[in-house]
Scaffold this active site. Structure first.
Site, mmCIF file in Angstrom:
data_model
loop_
_atom_site.group_PDB
_atom_site.id
_atom_site.type_symbol
_atom_site.label_atom_id
_atom_site.label_comp_id
_atom_site.label_asym_id
_atom_site.label_seq_id
_atom_site.Cartn_x
_atom_site.Cartn_y
_atom_site.Cartn_z
ATOM 1 N N ASP A 1 0.837 -1.206 0.000
ATOM 2 C CA ASP A 1 0.000 0.000 0.000
ATOM 3 C C ASP A 1 0.865 1.245 0.000
ATOM 4 O O ASP A 1 1.813 1.363 0.796
ATOM 5 C CB ASP A 1 -0.896 -0.004 1.249
ATOM 6 C CG ASP A 1 -1.837 1.184 1.271
ATOM 7 O OD1 ASP A 1 -2.835 1.169 0.520
ATOM 8 O OD2 ASP A 1 -1.577 2.148 2.020
ATOM 9 N N TYR B 1 2.549 10.368 -0.526
ATOM 10 C CA TYR B 1 3.586 9.985 0.434
ATOM 11 C C TYR B 1 4.955 10.492 -0.024
ATOM 12 O O TYR B 1 5.364 10.262 -1.164
ATOM 13 C CB TYR B 1 3.640 8.465 0.644
ATOM 14 C CG TYR B 1 2.423 7.866 1.342
ATOM 15 C CD1 TYR B 1 1.457 8.662 1.957
ATOM 16 C CD2 TYR B 1 2.238 6.496 1.398
ATOM 17 C CE1 TYR B 1 0.358 8.105 2.587
ATOM 18 C CE2 TYR B 1 1.132 5.930 2.032
ATOM 19 C CZ TYR B 1 0.187 6.754 2.620
ATOM 20 O OH TYR B 1 -0.903 6.197 3.244
HETATM 21 N N1 LIG Z 1 -5.267 5.860 4.503
HETATM 22 C C1 LIG Z 1 -4.640 6.652 5.328
HETATM 23 O O1 LIG Z 1 -5.055 7.794 5.572
HETATM 24 C C2 LIG Z 1 -3.384 6.161 5.983
HETATM 25 C C3 LIG Z 1 -2.796 6.902 7.025
HETATM 26 C C4 LIG Z 1 -1.632 6.390 7.607
HETATM 27 C C5 LIG Z 1 -1.108 5.157 7.167
HETATM 28 N N2 LIG Z 1 -1.700 4.490 6.140
HETATM 29 C C6 LIG Z 1 -1.163 3.203 5.619
HETATM 30 O O2 LIG Z 1 -0.880 2.336 6.689
HETATM 31 C C7 LIG Z 1 0.479 1.949 6.642
HETATM 32 C C8 LIG Z 1 0.968 1.664 8.021
HETATM 33 O O3 LIG Z 1 0.910 2.841 8.836
HETATM 34 P P1 LIG Z 1 1.945 3.005 10.015
HETATM 35 O O4 LIG Z 1 3.316 3.025 9.447
HETATM 36 O O5 LIG Z 1 1.508 4.115 10.879
HETATM 37 O O6 LIG Z 1 1.685 1.589 10.759
HETATM 38 P P2 LIG Z 1 2.144 0.886 12.077
HETATM 39 O O7 LIG Z 1 2.420 -0.520 11.649
HETATM 40 O O8 LIG Z 1 1.154 1.128 13.143
HETATM 41 O O9 LIG Z 1 3.524 1.607 12.517
HETATM 42 C C9 LIG Z 1 4.685 1.367 11.796
HETATM 43 C C10 LIG Z 1 5.897 1.926 12.489
HETATM 44 O O10 LIG Z 1 6.008 1.413 13.802
HETATM 45 C C11 LIG Z 1 7.361 1.025 14.077
HETATM 46 N N3 LIG Z 1 7.367 -0.446 14.164
HETATM 47 C C12 LIG Z 1 6.626 -1.301 13.413
HETATM 48 N N4 LIG Z 1 6.865 -2.562 13.764
HETATM 49 C C13 LIG Z 1 7.762 -2.532 14.759
HETATM 50 C C14 LIG Z 1 8.371 -3.528 15.532
HETATM 51 N N5 LIG Z 1 8.091 -4.807 15.319
HETATM 52 N N6 LIG Z 1 9.246 -3.152 16.496
HETATM 53 C C15 LIG Z 1 9.507 -1.846 16.712
HETATM 54 N N7 LIG Z 1 8.956 -0.838 16.002
HETATM 55 C C16 LIG Z 1 8.081 -1.184 15.021
HETATM 56 C C17 LIG Z 1 8.185 1.519 12.887
HETATM 57 O O11 LIG Z 1 8.582 2.858 13.109
HETATM 58 P P3 LIG Z 1 10.012 3.304 13.665
HETATM 59 O O12 LIG Z 1 10.987 2.199 13.437
HETATM 60 O O13 LIG Z 1 10.335 4.527 12.877
HETATM 61 O O14 LIG Z 1 9.769 3.629 15.095
HETATM 62 C C18 LIG Z 1 7.166 1.508 11.771
HETATM 63 O O15 LIG Z 1 7.483 2.354 10.692
HETATM 64 C C19 LIG Z 1 1.156 3.124 5.926
HETATM 65 O O16 LIG Z 1 2.408 2.802 5.391
HETATM 66 C C20 LIG Z 1 0.142 3.409 4.860
HETATM 67 O O17 LIG Z 1 0.251 2.462 3.814
HETATM 68 C C21 LIG Z 1 -2.833 4.966 5.562
#
Ligand SMILES: NC(=O)c1ccc[n+]([C@@H]2O[C@H](COP(=O)([O-])OP(=O)(O)OC[C@H]3O[C@@H](n4cnc5c(N)ncnc54)[C@H](OP(=O)(O)O)[C@@H]3O)[C@@H](O)[C@H]2O)c1
Length: 333
Positions: free
Chosen positions: A49, A54
């Protein structure tokens, strides 16, 4: 990896997908981004996605480059349109002009002839809904888009779109992409009941609350170096709302529950959203390949009712559930 149907459609998606908001083209270098995509493919993730907006359009280019040597038919590539992609009144929103222009630009950046799912990133109150849906339908007929979906639309907006699609014979919305996690449950009251009835699947974002539900942010302490909370390209502002001691304290109290279930906290968070049968996929983000591997291990893990009840008990008071929080800007950004 396990696979689920995207709503009532015939397309299957990996129940864990990989998204590149705030990371590719921004927080991490291209090499690290490619390593995350490779790790995702290795653990069986087939669904990716991204969005035109972005990293100011760079994230799509990074993803396109990282996926270009993978057989296209083995992937489901999703992108979105709405938020500004440049200067000018029409480089934003859901007008016919912007939708068609932005889709063509996304396809060029992603190095593909079609995307599997094209999503309206928010609702556009300045464009007639018929215009938006007709433009989406034209893209489907042109073979540039296989399915259409929405993101952060209210139940009433999804309902209105379904009525127009049915009246006009347009392609129906198959998916909704809302924020959903143990801490943010605003879709449970209205969006999910409607979507269950109408065969629309949720592809949920920030299932780990941007990293907060990994437990790595400790109450009263500075965030770990290199984490999203220290990302001055904008990640720090996006995650700020979760970095409250009351929330962080409760998250720490989930650790024994995760241990008991034999899961990491991140896996518990991902398995929690997947426990909802209306969820087709949890989109996880990752800045490092080992995070992708950690998160993906949640696939197929079932949480029993007793554990779900204990999670609710621990988080009581810090969960947001108000359906009115599903919002789009009143005017185009
Ligand atoms: N439709 C919309 O409006 C919208 C809005 C936001 C996102 N999205 C979609 O949702 C996706 C996911 O969003 P998100 O990145 O906020 O999701 P998330 O999975 O809640 O957070 C991801 C972040 O958390 C940290 N992380 C993830 N797994 C980890 C682990 N196992 N151990 C330690 N840290 C970990 C990393 O950041 P660090 O390493 O930097 O700490 C990672 O970049 C986006 O890429 C996008 O495709 C859509």
């Amino acid at each position: 990896m396990e696979f689920r149907r995207l709503g009532r459609s015939g397309m299957k998606v990996s129940e864990i997908s990989y998204g590149n908001w705030l990371t590719h083209g921004s927080q991490v270098e291209a090499e690290q981004a490619t390593a995350c995509v490779r790790a995702a493919l290795e653990v069986g993730i087939t669904t990716f996605d991204t969005a035109d907006v972005y990293a100011g359009t760079k994230a799509e280019s990074v993803l396109g480059e990282a996926l270009k040597s993978t057989r296209r038919e083995s992937l489901e590539i999703f992108t979105k349109v709405y938020w500004p992609t440049g200067k000018g009144q029409n480089a934003r929103g859901l007008s016919r002009k912007h939708i068609i222009e932005s889709c063509n630009a996304s396809l060029r950046r992603l190095q593909t002839d079609y995307v599997d799912l094209y999503q309206a990133h928010r609702f556009d109150y300045e464009t007639p809904l018929e215009e938006t849906l007709k433009a989406f339908d034209d893209l489907v007929r042109a073979g540039k888009v296989h399915y259409v979906g929405v993101s952060e639309w209210k139940a009433s907006e999804i309902q209105a779109a379904l009525k127009i699609a049915d009246d006009m014979g347009f392609d129906r919305i198959v998916s909704s992409q809302p924020q959903y996690s143990m801490l943010w449950r605003v879709i449970e009251g209205e969006v999910i009941p409607l979507c269950e009835k109408e065969g629309i699947g949720q592809i949920v974002w920030s299932p780990i609350a941007q990293g907060v539900l990994t437990g790595k942010y400790l109450p009263g302490q500075a965030p770990p170096e290199g984490s999203r909370a220290t990302d001055v390209n904008g990640g720090d502002k996006m995650i700020a709302r979760w970095l409250r001691d009351d929330v962080l304290e409760r998250v720490q109290r989930l650790t024994p529950l995760a241990d008991e279930a034999g899961l990491s906290l991140a896996q518990l968070a991902v398995a929690w959203v997947l426990a909802n049968p209306n969820v087709s996929s949890a989109i996880v983000g990752a800045s490092r390949p080992e995070q992708v591997r950690d998160n993906a291990a949640a696939a197929g893990r079932k949480l029993d009712a007793d554990l779900l009840a204990k999670i609710d008990e621990v988080l009581d008071g810090v969960v947001t559930s108000d359906p009115a929080k599903t919002e789009s800007p009143a005017t185009r950004p």
